[in-house]
Design a protein around this motif. Structure first.
Motif, PDB file in Angstrom:
ATOM      1  N   PHE A  93       0.881  -1.170   0.000  1.00 48.31           N
ATOM      2  CA  PHE A  93       0.000   0.000   0.000  1.00 48.31           C
ATOM      3  C   PHE A  93       0.914   1.213   0.000  1.00 48.31           C
ATOM      4  CE2 PHE A  93      -2.249   3.356   2.226  1.00 48.31           C
ATOM      5  CZ  PHE A  93      -3.581   3.224   1.870  1.00 48.31           C
ATOM      6  N   GLN A  94       0.860   2.005  -1.057  1.00 44.91           N
ATOM      7  CA  GLN A  94       1.801   3.117  -1.164  1.00 44.91           C
ATOM      8  C   GLN A  94       1.073   4.415  -1.485  1.00 44.91           C
ATOM      9  OE1 GLN A  94       5.401   2.020  -3.337  1.00 44.91           O
ATOM     10  NE2 GLN A  94       5.749   4.150  -3.877  1.00 44.91           N
ATOM     11  N   VAL A  95       1.461   5.488  -0.814  1.00 43.39           N
ATOM     12  CA  VAL A  95       0.903   6.809  -1.094  1.00 43.39           C
ATOM     13  C   VAL A  95       1.898   7.546  -1.981  1.00 43.39           C
ATOM     14  CG1 VAL A  95       0.098   8.974  -0.092  1.00 43.39           C
ATOM     15  CG2 VAL A  95      -0.243   6.822   1.157  1.00 43.39           C
ATOM     16  N   VAL A  96       1.437   8.020  -3.141  1.00 43.19           N
ATOM     17  CA  VAL A  96       2.337   8.729  -4.054  1.00 43.19           C
ATOM     18  C   VAL A  96       1.920  10.187  -4.156  1.00 43.19           C
ATOM     19  CG1 VAL A  96       3.075   8.947  -6.445  1.00 43.19           C
ATOM     20  CG2 VAL A  96       3.049   6.720  -5.358  1.00 43.19           C
ATOM     21  N   ARG A  97       2.850  11.066  -3.782  1.00 37.49           N
ATOM     22  CA  ARG A  97       2.602  12.508  -3.822  1.00 37.49           C
ATOM     23  C   ARG A  97       3.314  13.078  -5.043  1.00 37.49           C
ATOM     24  NH1 ARG A  97       2.755  10.968   1.838  1.00 37.49           N
ATOM     25  NH2 ARG A  97       1.643  12.445   3.187  1.00 37.49           N
ATOM     26  N   GLY A  98       2.681  12.961  -6.211  1.00 35.96           N
ATOM     27  CA  GLY A  98       3.363  13.466  -7.396  1.00 35.96           C
ATOM     28  C   GLY A  98       2.517  13.321  -8.643  1.00 35.96           C
ATOM     29  N   TYR A  99       3.144  13.568  -9.784  1.00 37.28           N
ATOM     30  CA  TYR A  99       2.427  13.617 -11.057  1.00 37.28           C
ATOM     31  C   TYR A  99       2.287  12.266 -11.743  1.00 37.28           C
ATOM     32  CZ  TYR A  99       2.610  18.737 -11.030  1.00 37.28           C
ATOM     33  OH  TYR A  99       2.427  20.056 -10.719  1.00 37.28           O
ATOM     34  N   THR A 100       3.097  11.289 -11.308  1.00 35.37           N
ATOM     35  CA  THR A 100       3.110  10.019 -12.042  1.00 35.37           C
ATOM     36  C   THR A 100       2.956   8.822 -11.107  1.00 35.37           C
ATOM     37  OG1 THR A 100       5.514   9.963 -11.878  1.00 35.37           O
ATOM     38  CG2 THR A 100       4.589  10.920 -13.883  1.00 35.37           C
ATOM     39  N   CYS A 101       2.681   7.671 -11.698  1.00 34.43           N
ATOM     40  CA  CYS A 101       2.608   6.416 -10.951  1.00 34.43           C
ATOM     41  C   CYS A 101       3.942   5.677 -11.106  1.00 34.43           C
ATOM     42  CB  CYS A 101       1.494   5.530 -11.500  1.00 34.43           C
ATOM     43  SG  CYS A 101      -0.144   6.254 -11.366  1.00 34.43           S
ATOM     44  N   ALA A 104      -1.758  11.930 -12.318  1.00 32.39           N
ATOM     45  CA  ALA A 104      -1.556  10.532 -11.904  1.00 32.39           C
ATOM     46  C   ALA A 104      -2.695   9.656 -12.424  1.00 32.39           C
ATOM     47  CB  ALA A 104      -1.457  10.436 -10.383  1.00 32.39           C
ATOM     48  N   LEU A 105      -3.902  10.224 -12.488  1.00 24.31           N
ATOM     49  CA  LEU A 105      -5.044   9.488 -13.046  1.00 24.31           C
ATOM     50  C   LEU A 105      -4.779   9.128 -14.509  1.00 24.31           C
ATOM     51  CD1 LEU A 105      -7.996   8.464 -13.276  1.00 24.31           C
ATOM     52  CD2 LEU A 105      -8.713  10.847 -13.561  1.00 24.31           C
ATOM     53  N   ASP A 106      -4.319  10.103 -15.290  1.00 26.34           N
ATOM     54  CA  ASP A 106      -3.971   9.829 -16.696  1.00 26.34           C
ATOM     55  C   ASP A 106      -2.987   8.671 -16.790  1.00 26.34           C
ATOM     56  OD1 ASP A 106      -5.479  11.843 -17.819  1.00 26.34           O
ATOM     57  OD2 ASP A 106      -3.879  13.343 -17.654  1.00 26.34           O
ATOM     58  N   HIS A 107      -1.984   8.745 -15.926  1.00 21.16           N
ATOM     59  CA  HIS A 107      -0.925   7.749 -15.938  1.00 21.16           C
ATOM     60  C   HIS A 107      -1.472   6.365 -15.575  1.00 21.16           C
ATOM     61  CE1 HIS A 107       3.608   7.131 -14.913  1.00 21.16           C
ATOM     62  NE2 HIS A 107       3.314   6.763 -16.134  1.00 21.16           N
ATOM     63  N   ALA A 108      -2.358   6.340 -14.572  1.00 22.00           N
ATOM     64  CA  ALA A 108      -2.953   5.072 -14.137  1.00 22.00           C
ATOM     65  C   ALA A 108      -3.822   4.474 -15.243  1.00 22.00           C
ATOM     66  CB  ALA A 108      -3.773   5.294 -12.868  1.00 22.00           C
ATOM     67  N   LEU A 109      -4.490   5.346 -16.003  1.00 21.08           N
ATOM     68  CA  LEU A 109      -5.319   4.876 -17.121  1.00 21.08           C
ATOM     69  C   LEU A 109      -4.453   4.240 -18.200  1.00 21.08           C
ATOM     70  CD1 LEU A 109      -7.831   7.859 -17.393  1.00 21.08           C
ATOM     71  CD2 LEU A 109      -8.448   5.470 -16.899  1.00 21.08           C
TER      72      LEU A 109
END
Lengths: 337, 337
Positions: A61-69, A94-99
């Motif tokens: 479980f990781q929290v990412v504070r940034g623009y990318t995954c 990050a949503l774009d990246h996850a998609l």
């Protein structure tokens, strides 16, 4: 901000109702990892989940504070996009990246572009109430996240077993913490530290996240700098830094967040480190709060810290609510799109 | 310490030979996650791997600085126990925990109890040369780890394609960075910051780990405090802290570690944040180093920071090598077993 901090227990109760009402339209299958994409107050919500559900999380479980995954995100990753406004540009990126990576995606937000985009993609969105400062919406960040993970069949949480007792504890504690007089230990501490840089130390396995939260609240509410570090790691480097430039130490104040569940060896480390700091002439104080369960004490410590940041603001004659520099940054960034 | 920092490129070359000589006796199969158990200089070695192999790591990779493993560690986790001395109590405790969880385990160490225990358990151990301070053994921490992951079939690294050019760059750079005169920009910077608390800011997606390393080196070598934070996160909280207690700001100095691969939006954030800090009367300087590939610039920045910590020590009249407080802590902890 007084009202926002005061209402933390009521917010938890309202968030529990929101959590109970979550109906997921999608199925989440073969989840190998969970990523929380969020910034500031939303990110710390993810950190709080990592602490409260430490035992029940059976996948990274990781929290990412940034623009990318991270590069390992794939179709077996659950990405939870958490943004209070729904317009946080890092989270949308990050949503774009996850998609692109075909991750399984859902969101927690009050609305904004995030809600719109997730709706149009037929993703699940948990709607939380608008009108708060993101940092004051902590309960609406972590409670729905736990309930969402539970309803998705990813964790088996014990939240319902202890949360009402925690709410009760918070309601009792705030009666004292909200008073502007010296019989309130939080007010008294604010008088001592408000003109210093608080350096917050905690055990990484217990109150580390409460230290991160307090550091952030002191910046946003009190408009003062603060830093934090964790034991045992700080015993391997930072401790040696308390030597040269000793004249600055009088402007620092070490706050030890301590809990009875701190690792046994860390408790020894705390003792030895406090002696070393004392010899270096550093002002320090140990803070601990009562409570039966660790989870209860953890939320209590967060509440304690929120009040500390409130009183540091008031004693500075500063309005804790506006965050002018963040507003300025957002405006400037919008102009540069 | 001069010699230890000077020899960073030679250490990399020697570590490459050690890496080439690794023969694994065990098979590592179905690895779903990687955990690095280590503290201080060994932990930062894991962080360096996470940066250099960012693209090639296809499973979650986490560095844990503590006594225990996260709850999700299982038989599909590769746990690499990294301890320079082999006697780090946190790492030995994490090893116990990893064994309980039936993880796949190996180690990187000079010897000590870690080597003994792993040997008796028939686990793979990469032996690295003894006789350095752990923080000066960085090359022996990250290079063998990359080679180990490669030989275990977990990553496909591009290290061999660029590392010799990086070594060449470091050998050139140290000629300047090692000079005790103002024509050396690192020496000159040390003169400016040595009586301050450096506050190191970097993009989390590029030089964040170099900032963590620099903070640690300033503590251990220069015996001065330093702190760090990352963009974009610091724009959501810490930035607002630069307001009250402004008289302390003259004792702080913001070091911006910048790289041309910084995220485009983060570059805007840097610009706006620097203006905000300037308006608050904060001294700051931007540091960037040349180089073709990001990996090369990243190692170059680490080397730059190591020299900065060296010169801050010398200008304080402090011997950078001994870390008296850490030695004292270890002795006290041993007495309390």
């Amino acid at each position: 901000m007084f009202k926002a901090i005061w209402e933390f227990p009521e917010n938890i109760q309202e968030a529990l109702e929101i959590g109970a009402g979550i109906t997921l339209h999608n199925q989440y299958e073969n989840i190998d990892h969970i990523l929380i994409a969020g910034m500031g107050g939303s990110a710390i919500g993810g950190d709080v989940v990592s602490v409260l559900e430490n035992e029940s999380l059976k996948v990274p479980f990781q929290v990412v504070r940034g623009y990318t995954c991270p590069s390992w995100v794939n179709e077996n990753t659950l990405v939870i996009c958490s943004s209070y406004s729904g317009n946080t540009e890092e989270t949308l990126s990050a949503l774009d990246h996850a998609l692109e990576k075909e991750a399984q995606i859902c969101g927690i937000t009050t609305g904004g572009e995030l809600a719109e985009r997730l709706h149009s993609l037929h993703k699940d969105v948990v709607k939380i109430p608008a009108g708060l400062q993101p940092r004051a919406a902590l309960a609406f960040s972590f409670v729905p996240m736990i309930k969402l993970l539970e309803k998705a069949g990813i964790i088996s949480s014990s939240l319902d077993d202890w949360i009402q007792e925690a709410v009760h504890t918070l309601k009792e504690a705030r009666k004292t913490y909200s008073k502007d007089r010296d019989t309130n230990p939080v007010y008294h501490l604010a008088e001592r530290v408000k003109e210093r840089i608080p350096v917050i130390y905690a055990d990484s396995s217990t109150l580390g996240v409460a230290a991160v939260r307090l550091k952030g609240q002191l910046a946003e509410n009190s408009k003062i700098l603060a830093w934090y570090n964790e034991l045992p790691e700080l015993n391997h480097n930072e401790i040696v830094g308390w030597e040269n430039n000793a004249d600055i130490f009088q402007r620092l104040f070490v706050l030890w967040l301590m809990d009875r569940d701190d690792h046994e060896r860390v408790q020894h480390r705390q003792e030895i480190t406090r002696t070393l700091l004392q010899e270096a002439g550093v002002d320090q104080i140990a803070i601990s709060v009562p409570g039966n369960l660790f989870q209860e004490r953890f939320l209590h410590m967060i509440h304690y810290g929120d009040w500390l940041s409130y009183w540091c603001a008031i004693l500075h004659g500063t309005d804790p609510s506006p965050v002018v520099k963040i507003a300025h940054l957002k405006q400037e960034l919008a102009d540069r799109k």
